[in-house]
Design a protein around this motif. Structure first.
Motif, PDB file in Angstrom:
ATOM      1  N   ALA A   9      12.340  66.069  31.765  1.00 61.91           N
ATOM      2  CA  ALA A   9      11.459  67.070  32.391  1.00 61.91           C
ATOM      3  C   ALA A   9      10.646  67.823  31.345  1.00 61.91           C
ATOM      4  CB  ALA A   9      12.295  68.044  33.235  1.00 61.91           C
ATOM      5  N   ALA A  10      11.245  68.047  30.192  1.00 60.73           N
ATOM      6  CA  ALA A  10      10.527  68.750  29.117  1.00 60.73           C
ATOM      7  C   ALA A  10       9.343  67.930  28.616  1.00 60.73           C
ATOM      8  CB  ALA A  10      11.484  69.067  27.966  1.00 60.73           C
ATOM      9  N   GLU A  11       9.357  66.630  28.853  1.00 60.37           N
ATOM     10  CA  GLU A  11       8.240  65.744  28.502  1.00 60.37           C
ATOM     11  C   GLU A  11       7.324  65.486  29.693  1.00 60.37           C
ATOM     12  OE1 GLU A  11       7.435  64.492  25.484  1.00 60.37           O
ATOM     13  OE2 GLU A  11       9.082  65.713  24.685  1.00 60.37           O
ATOM     14  N   GLY A  12       7.594  66.149  30.812  1.00 61.13           N
ATOM     15  CA  GLY A  12       6.789  65.922  32.007  1.00 61.13           C
ATOM     16  C   GLY A  12       7.125  64.629  32.725  1.00 61.13           C
ATOM     17  N   SER A 258      10.288  55.213  25.117  1.00 56.78           N
ATOM     18  CA  SER A 258       9.152  55.638  24.286  1.00 56.78           C
ATOM     19  C   SER A 258       7.821  55.172  24.872  1.00 56.78           C
ATOM     20  CB  SER A 258       9.287  55.076  22.868  1.00 56.78           C
ATOM     21  OG  SER A 258      10.443  55.576  22.260  1.00 56.78           O
ATOM     22  N   ALA A 259       7.806  53.982  25.436  1.00 56.94           N
ATOM     23  CA  ALA A 259       6.568  53.482  26.048  1.00 56.94           C
ATOM     24  C   ALA A 259       6.170  54.368  27.224  1.00 56.94           C
ATOM     25  CB  ALA A 259       6.751  52.037  26.517  1.00 56.94           C
ATOM     26  N   CYS A 260       7.147  54.817  27.983  1.00 57.94           N
ATOM     27  CA  CYS A 260       6.841  55.705  29.106  1.00 57.94           C
ATOM     28  C   CYS A 260       6.355  57.064  28.605  1.00 57.94           C
ATOM     29  CB  CYS A 260       8.071  55.868  30.005  1.00 57.94           C
ATOM     30  SG  CYS A 260       7.731  56.843  31.501  1.00 57.94           S
ATOM     31  N   VAL A 267       5.491  58.058  34.999  1.00 60.57           N
ATOM     32  CA  VAL A 267       6.108  59.277  35.548  1.00 60.57           C
ATOM     33  C   VAL A 267       7.587  59.389  35.233  1.00 60.57           C
ATOM     34  CG1 VAL A 267       4.388  59.557  37.362  1.00 60.57           C
ATOM     35  CG2 VAL A 267       6.444  58.176  37.816  1.00 60.57           C
ATOM     36  N   GLY A 268       8.257  58.269  34.969  1.00 52.43           N
ATOM     37  CA  GLY A 268       9.675  58.384  34.693  1.00 52.43           C
ATOM     38  C   GLY A 268      10.365  57.056  34.495  1.00 52.43           C
ATOM     39  N   VAL A 269      11.631  57.173  34.149  1.00 51.31           N
ATOM     40  CA  VAL A 269      12.474  56.008  33.884  1.00 51.31           C
ATOM     41  C   VAL A 269      13.748  56.134  34.724  1.00 51.31           C
ATOM     42  CG1 VAL A 269      13.810  54.741  32.163  1.00 51.31           C
ATOM     43  CG2 VAL A 269      11.618  55.789  31.516  1.00 51.31           C
ATOM     44  N   THR A 270      14.009  55.113  35.519  1.00 49.49           N
ATOM     45  CA  THR A 270      15.230  55.035  36.317  1.00 49.49           C
ATOM     46  C   THR A 270      16.066  53.869  35.818  1.00 49.49           C
ATOM     47  OG1 THR A 270      14.218  55.982  38.298  1.00 49.49           O
ATOM     48  CG2 THR A 270      16.121  54.549  38.649  1.00 49.49           C
TER      49      THR A 270
END
Ligand code: XIL
Length: 311
Positions: A9-12, A258-260, A267-270
């Motif tokens: 979240a701190a990285e958006g 890192s790519a995200c 928007v995110g990684v699941t």
């Protein structure tokens, strides 16, 4: 360190994981998920075989339980999945084309309608392409032709106008024939005004085989104005694991996260689960496993620290 959900979240971005009803019954696992994941993907319970086992007869009980678990943990929820060739009942596959089209639209209206306002996103169509970039020759394609994908997105948008609607697939994480084909399809859908908002890169990866073009691939989808998400990340290895493999796995996880982080539209990684205890890998890829950031005893692996550092 801080929970992954907070670091992301701190990285958006978000960090998420999949959850099933069975796993939700494990209090320690439920707590782990609540601590680490800000987004929950319903792992199995929104698939057609659960939600509409007989035509017009809907069961949202299991799905509702997983969604309620997410709400209790302060998590946003991703819906998975409306149209797929797998985990779909025999009655669907047996329908004649016109009837199949109607059943698809009815299914999407009912399921996405039930979860309207409760999910942030839907994987509307899952795994419609073959490895060579042609359409997967499954009953949807064989009976309905190319157009069923656009029709599915339109039906989902009508049922839940606020949900972000995704096309989701595996082996489209880097540039290649399959991801090129998906790229061309989503570009055409956008040009035709079809309500598609995102592309899900499943991220079912093999140790040491993260494509070098992941970031470039994420960027090209984002440049179309779409959201991009890694939706089902895991990195499988031949078991048993050892220190060298776990270190290599950490580097692989780091490369994906890192790519995200590097691309605004991602928007995110699941991850497809948190712990090796509940991973789908050993049952589907015999001799492989140890694919997730926590071991079978819920101890963080080097991959966990790598994800934390990459956010
Ligand atoms: C898997 C589930 O994790 C298993 O429990 C189930 O038996 C089979 O499906 N791609 C997807 C997911 O989109 O829905 C799959 O989930 C894993 C591959």
């Amino acid at each position: 360190s801080a929970p992954l959900r907070d670091l992301a979240a701190a990285e958006g971005k978000y960090f998420g994981t999949a959850m099933t009803v069975g796993e939700l019954a494990d209090p320690a696992y439920r707590d782990l998920s609540a601590r680490e994941a800000g987004v929950l993907t319903v792992g199995n319970e929104l698939k057609w075989d659960t939600t509409e086992p007989a035509r017009g007869s809907f069961d949202f009980g299991p799905g509702d339980q997983v969604v309620a678990g997410g709400v209790a943990a302060g998590q946003l929820v991703r819906g998975h999945t409306l149209v797929w060739h797998s985990q779909t009942p025999a009655w669907v596959k047996a329908l004649e084309p016109a009837d199949l089209q109607q059943a698809m639209v009815d299914h999407i209206a009912a399921v996405a309608g039930h979860y309207r306002g409760k999910v942030i996103a839907w994987d509307v169509v899952n795994e419609a392409f073959a490895e060579d970039g042609t359409r997967r020759q499954e009953f949807w394609q064989l009976k309905l032709g190319d157009g069923y994908i656009a029709d599915a997105f339109r039906a989902a948008h009508a049922a839940d106008p606020d949900a972000k609607l995704y096309y989701n697939d595996y082996n489209i994480d880097g540039i290649g024939a399959k991801s090129d084909a998906v790229y061309e399809m989503v570009k055409s859908l956008l040009e035709e005004g079809v309500p598609i908002h995102g592309v899900g890169l499943q991220g079912h990866l093999i140790l040491g085989q993260v494509p070098s073009t992941v970031r470039q691939n994420v960027q090209r989808f984002a440049d179309l104005g779409l959201e991009v998400a890694f939706t089902e990340l895991d990195v499988r290895m031949d078991t048993p694991a050892d220190a060298a493999k776990l270190a290599a796995q950490a580097a692989d996880y780091s490369a994906v996260v890192s790519a995200c982080v590097a691309v605004d539209g991602c928007v995110g990684v699941t991850t497809w689960g948190l712990s090796d205890k509940y991973s789908w890998i050993p049952s589907v890829f015999p001799g492989q496993g140890a694919a997730l950031p926590f071991d079978e005893s819920f101890r963080p692996k080097p991959a966990y620290d790598a994800v934390a550092a990459a956010f």
